[in-house]
Design a protein around this motif. Structure first.
Motif, PDB file in Angstrom:
ATOM      1  N   THR A  19      17.038  39.732  37.155  1.00  0.00           N
ATOM      2  CA  THR A  19      17.052  40.303  35.811  1.00  0.00           C
ATOM      3  C   THR A  19      17.926  41.544  35.842  1.00  0.00           C
ATOM      4  O   THR A  19      17.695  42.453  36.640  1.00  0.00           O
ATOM      5  CB  THR A  19      15.638  40.685  35.345  1.00  0.00           C
ATOM      6  N   VAL A  20      18.961  41.572  34.990  1.00  0.00           N
ATOM      7  CA  VAL A  20      19.845  42.723  34.902  1.00  0.00           C
ATOM      8  C   VAL A  20      19.552  43.433  33.582  1.00  0.00           C
ATOM      9  O   VAL A  20      19.586  42.821  32.514  1.00  0.00           O
ATOM     10  CB  VAL A  20      21.330  42.311  34.960  1.00  0.00           C
ATOM     11  N   THR A  21      19.254  44.725  33.672  1.00  0.00           N
ATOM     12  CA  THR A  21      19.023  45.542  32.488  1.00  0.00           C
ATOM     13  C   THR A  21      20.169  46.534  32.384  1.00  0.00           C
ATOM     14  O   THR A  21      20.503  47.212  33.355  1.00  0.00           O
ATOM     15  CB  THR A  21      17.683  46.309  32.604  1.00  0.00           C
ATOM     16  N   ILE A  22      20.787  46.597  31.196  1.00  0.00           N
ATOM     17  CA  ILE A  22      21.854  47.563  30.935  1.00  0.00           C
ATOM     18  C   ILE A  22      21.206  48.738  30.217  1.00  0.00           C
ATOM     19  O   ILE A  22      20.652  48.577  29.125  1.00  0.00           O
ATOM     20  CB  ILE A  22      22.978  46.923  30.094  1.00  0.00           C
ATOM     21  N   MET A  23      21.247  49.920  30.862  1.00  0.00           N
ATOM     22  CA  MET A  23      20.525  51.081  30.357  1.00  0.00           C
ATOM     23  C   MET A  23      21.490  52.174  29.905  1.00  0.00           C
ATOM     24  O   MET A  23      22.447  52.484  30.614  1.00  0.00           O
ATOM     25  CB  MET A  23      19.636  51.667  31.469  1.00  0.00           C
ATOM     26  N   ASP A  24      21.217  52.739  28.741  1.00  0.00           N
ATOM     27  CA  ASP A  24      21.935  53.929  28.291  1.00  0.00           C
ATOM     28  C   ASP A  24      21.124  55.146  28.698  1.00  0.00           C
ATOM     29  O   ASP A  24      19.912  55.197  28.457  1.00  0.00           O
ATOM     30  CB  ASP A  24      22.097  53.932  26.766  1.00  0.00           C
ATOM     31  N   LEU A  25      21.782  56.108  29.323  1.00  0.00           N
ATOM     32  CA  LEU A  25      21.122  57.355  29.696  1.00  0.00           C
ATOM     33  C   LEU A  25      21.562  58.432  28.715  1.00  0.00           C
ATOM     34  O   LEU A  25      22.763  58.638  28.510  1.00  0.00           O
ATOM     35  CB  LEU A  25      21.491  57.760  31.118  1.00  0.00           C
ATOM     36  N   LEU A  37      19.629  60.273  13.854  1.00  0.00           N
ATOM     37  CA  LEU A  37      19.650  60.584  15.272  1.00  0.00           C
ATOM     38  C   LEU A  37      21.026  61.089  15.686  1.00  0.00           C
ATOM     39  O   LEU A  37      22.039  60.468  15.389  1.00  0.00           O
ATOM     40  CB  LEU A  37      19.289  59.333  16.093  1.00  0.00           C
ATOM     41  N   ILE A  38      21.054  62.216  16.345  1.00  0.00           N
ATOM     42  CA  ILE A  38      22.257  62.741  16.973  1.00  0.00           C
ATOM     43  C   ILE A  38      22.062  62.478  18.460  1.00  0.00           C
ATOM     44  O   ILE A  38      21.194  63.065  19.094  1.00  0.00           O
ATOM     45  CB  ILE A  38      22.444  64.257  16.707  1.00  0.00           C
ATOM     46  N   ARG A  39      22.852  61.562  18.993  1.00  0.00           N
ATOM     47  CA  ARG A  39      22.627  61.063  20.344  1.00  0.00           C
ATOM     48  C   ARG A  39      23.736  61.507  21.282  1.00  0.00           C
ATOM     49  O   ARG A  39      24.913  61.408  20.957  1.00  0.00           O
ATOM     50  CB  ARG A  39      22.578  59.535  20.299  1.00  0.00           C
ATOM     51  N   ASP A  40      23.327  61.951  22.453  1.00  0.00           N
ATOM     52  CA  ASP A  40      24.268  62.354  23.493  1.00  0.00           C
ATOM     53  C   ASP A  40      24.122  61.365  24.654  1.00  0.00           C
ATOM     54  O   ASP A  40      23.359  61.591  25.583  1.00  0.00           O
ATOM     55  CB  ASP A  40      23.949  63.781  23.949  1.00  0.00           C
ATOM     56  N   ARG A  41      24.850  60.246  24.561  1.00  0.00           N
ATOM     57  CA  ARG A  41      24.810  59.260  25.644  1.00  0.00           C
ATOM     58  C   ARG A  41      25.733  59.749  26.752  1.00  0.00           C
ATOM     59  O   ARG A  41      26.928  59.917  26.552  1.00  0.00           O
ATOM     60  CB  ARG A  41      25.250  57.884  25.161  1.00  0.00           C
ATOM     61  N   VAL A  42      25.148  59.943  27.943  1.00  0.00           N
ATOM     62  CA  VAL A  42      25.934  60.491  29.046  1.00  0.00           C
ATOM     63  C   VAL A  42      26.423  59.420  30.015  1.00  0.00           C
ATOM     64  O   VAL A  42      27.376  59.645  30.749  1.00  0.00           O
ATOM     65  CB  VAL A  42      25.157  61.590  29.804  1.00  0.00           C
ATOM     66  N   ALA A  43      25.746  58.254  30.043  1.00  0.00           N
ATOM     67  CA  ALA A  43      26.176  57.194  30.970  1.00  0.00           C
ATOM     68  C   ALA A  43      25.500  55.883  30.610  1.00  0.00           C
ATOM     69  O   ALA A  43      24.468  55.858  29.935  1.00  0.00           O
ATOM     70  CB  ALA A  43      25.828  57.563  32.412  1.00  0.00           C
ATOM     71  N   THR A  44      26.102  54.799  31.063  1.00  0.00           N
ATOM     72  CA  THR A  44      25.488  53.472  30.983  1.00  0.00           C
ATOM     73  C   THR A  44      25.362  52.959  32.408  1.00  0.00           C
ATOM     74  O   THR A  44      26.339  52.945  33.160  1.00  0.00           O
ATOM     75  CB  THR A  44      26.344  52.511  30.137  1.00  0.00           C
ATOM     76  N   LYS A  45      24.153  52.591  32.794  1.00  0.00           N
ATOM     77  CA  LYS A  45      23.863  52.167  34.166  1.00  0.00           C
ATOM     78  C   LYS A  45      23.201  50.796  34.155  1.00  0.00           C
ATOM     79  O   LYS A  45      22.749  50.311  33.123  1.00  0.00           O
ATOM     80  CB  LYS A  45      22.919  53.176  34.852  1.00  0.00           C
ATOM     81  N   THR A  88      26.932  51.227  43.425  1.00  0.00           N
ATOM     82  CA  THR A  88      26.131  51.985  44.386  1.00  0.00           C
ATOM     83  C   THR A  88      24.741  52.100  43.771  1.00  0.00           C
ATOM     84  O   THR A  88      24.594  52.531  42.621  1.00  0.00           O
ATOM     85  CB  THR A  88      26.731  53.380  44.638  1.00  0.00           C
ATOM     86  N   ALA A  89      23.733  51.681  44.517  1.00  0.00           N
ATOM     87  CA  ALA A  89      22.380  51.620  43.964  1.00  0.00           C
ATOM     88  C   ALA A  89      21.362  52.164  44.952  1.00  0.00           C
ATOM     89  O   ALA A  89      21.668  52.405  46.121  1.00  0.00           O
ATOM     90  CB  ALA A  89      22.033  50.170  43.613  1.00  0.00           C
ATOM     91  N   TYR A  90      20.163  52.352  44.439  1.00  0.00           N
ATOM     92  CA  TYR A  90      19.007  52.690  45.266  1.00  0.00           C
ATOM     93  C   TYR A  90      17.865  51.781  44.867  1.00  0.00           C
ATOM     94  O   TYR A  90      17.848  51.249  43.752  1.00  0.00           O
ATOM     95  CB  TYR A  90      18.612  54.169  45.129  1.00  0.00           C
ATOM     96  N   CYS A  91      16.932  51.580  45.762  1.00  0.00           N
ATOM     97  CA  CYS A  91      15.792  50.722  45.459  1.00  0.00           C
ATOM     98  C   CYS A  91      14.589  51.594  45.156  1.00  0.00           C
ATOM     99  O   CYS A  91      14.208  52.458  45.961  1.00  0.00           O
ATOM    100  CB  CYS A  91      15.486  49.789  46.636  1.00  0.00           C
ATOM    101  N   LEU A 112      12.030  43.439  43.903  1.00  0.00           N
ATOM    102  CA  LEU A 112      12.775  44.678  44.136  1.00  0.00           C
ATOM    103  C   LEU A 112      13.383  45.161  42.823  1.00  0.00           C
ATOM    104  O   LEU A 112      13.897  44.365  42.036  1.00  0.00           O
ATOM    105  CB  LEU A 112      13.916  44.437  45.131  1.00  0.00           C
ATOM    106  N   SER A 113      13.334  46.454  42.618  1.00  0.00           N
ATOM    107  CA  SER A 113      13.965  47.066  41.452  1.00  0.00           C
ATOM    108  C   SER A 113      15.041  48.021  41.958  1.00  0.00           C
ATOM    109  O   SER A 113      14.738  49.059  42.548  1.00  0.00           O
ATOM    110  CB  SER A 113      12.922  47.809  40.627  1.00  0.00           C
ATOM    111  N   MET A 114      16.316  47.650  41.738  1.00  0.00           N
ATOM    112  CA  MET A 114      17.441  48.436  42.243  1.00  0.00           C
ATOM    113  C   MET A 114      18.218  49.016  41.064  1.00  0.00           C
ATOM    114  O   MET A 114      18.609  48.274  40.164  1.00  0.00           O
ATOM    115  CB  MET A 114      18.329  47.559  43.119  1.00  0.00           C
ATOM    116  N   THR A 115      18.438  50.318  41.084  1.00  0.00           N
ATOM    117  CA  THR A 115      19.041  51.023  39.965  1.00  0.00           C
ATOM    118  C   THR A 115      20.353  51.662  40.387  1.00  0.00           C
ATOM    119  O   THR A 115      20.449  52.243  41.468  1.00  0.00           O
ATOM    120  CB  THR A 115      18.073  52.107  39.436  1.00  0.00           C
ATOM    121  N   GLU A 116      21.339  51.566  39.496  1.00  0.00           N
ATOM    122  CA  GLU A 116      22.648  52.172  39.763  1.00  0.00           C
ATOM    123  C   GLU A 116      22.532  53.679  39.890  1.00  0.00           C
ATOM    124  O   GLU A 116      21.807  54.318  39.123  1.00  0.00           O
ATOM    125  CB  GLU A 116      23.615  51.802  38.639  1.00  0.00           C
ATOM    126  N   ARG A 117      23.247  54.225  40.835  1.00  0.00           N
ATOM    127  CA  ARG A 117      23.216  55.675  41.084  1.00  0.00           C
ATOM    128  C   ARG A 117      23.747  56.458  39.908  1.00  0.00           C
ATOM    129  O   ARG A 117      24.660  56.117  39.237  1.00  0.00           O
ATOM    130  CB  ARG A 117      24.055  55.966  42.330  1.00  0.00           C
TER     131      ARG A 117
END
Length: 117
Positions: A19-25, A37-45, A88-91, A112-117
């Protein structure tokens, strides 16, 4: 479907589910006086969750050892690009319940849940 998931260029066994989740930070987000909403999206991981439903002990140990470093190179099939992507990810969490025991051999489920750095 060979080599769907690789860590540091070593192919892992073919998982039962990916399962791949595309996350906005977001940084600081707030609402203005109009309620917009005034949104400050800093990254997509990406977060990549991999599940195995029956691994023997030695295979389970190999998988867990590959995700033990703080960071590692994770190659996976990415739904956004339609191809293979390496990040580059961490578990984070590693859920490892026993599936069953047969003839003294333990078989494990591994998630396992692995997230992009």
């Amino acid at each position: 479907m060979e080599n769907l998931i690789a860590i540091d260029s070593m192919a892992l066994p073919v998982p039962d589910a990916i399962t791949v989740t595309i996350m906005d930070l977001d940084g600081e987000s707030e609402r203005n006086s109009l309620g917009q909403l005034i949104r400050d999206r800093v990254a997509t991981k990406r977060k990549v969750e991999v599940e195995y439903k029956k691994l023997d002990g030695p295979t389970m140990r190999t998988v867990l050892e590959k995700v033990e470093p703080v960071f590692f190179a994770l190659a996976y099939p990415d739904p956004y690009t339609g191809g293979r992507r390496t990040i580059t990810a961490y578990c984070g969490d590693r859920s490892v319940p026993i599936k069953y025991i047969r003839n003294g051999q333990i078989y494990w489920n591994v998630k396992l849940s692995m997230t992009e750095r």
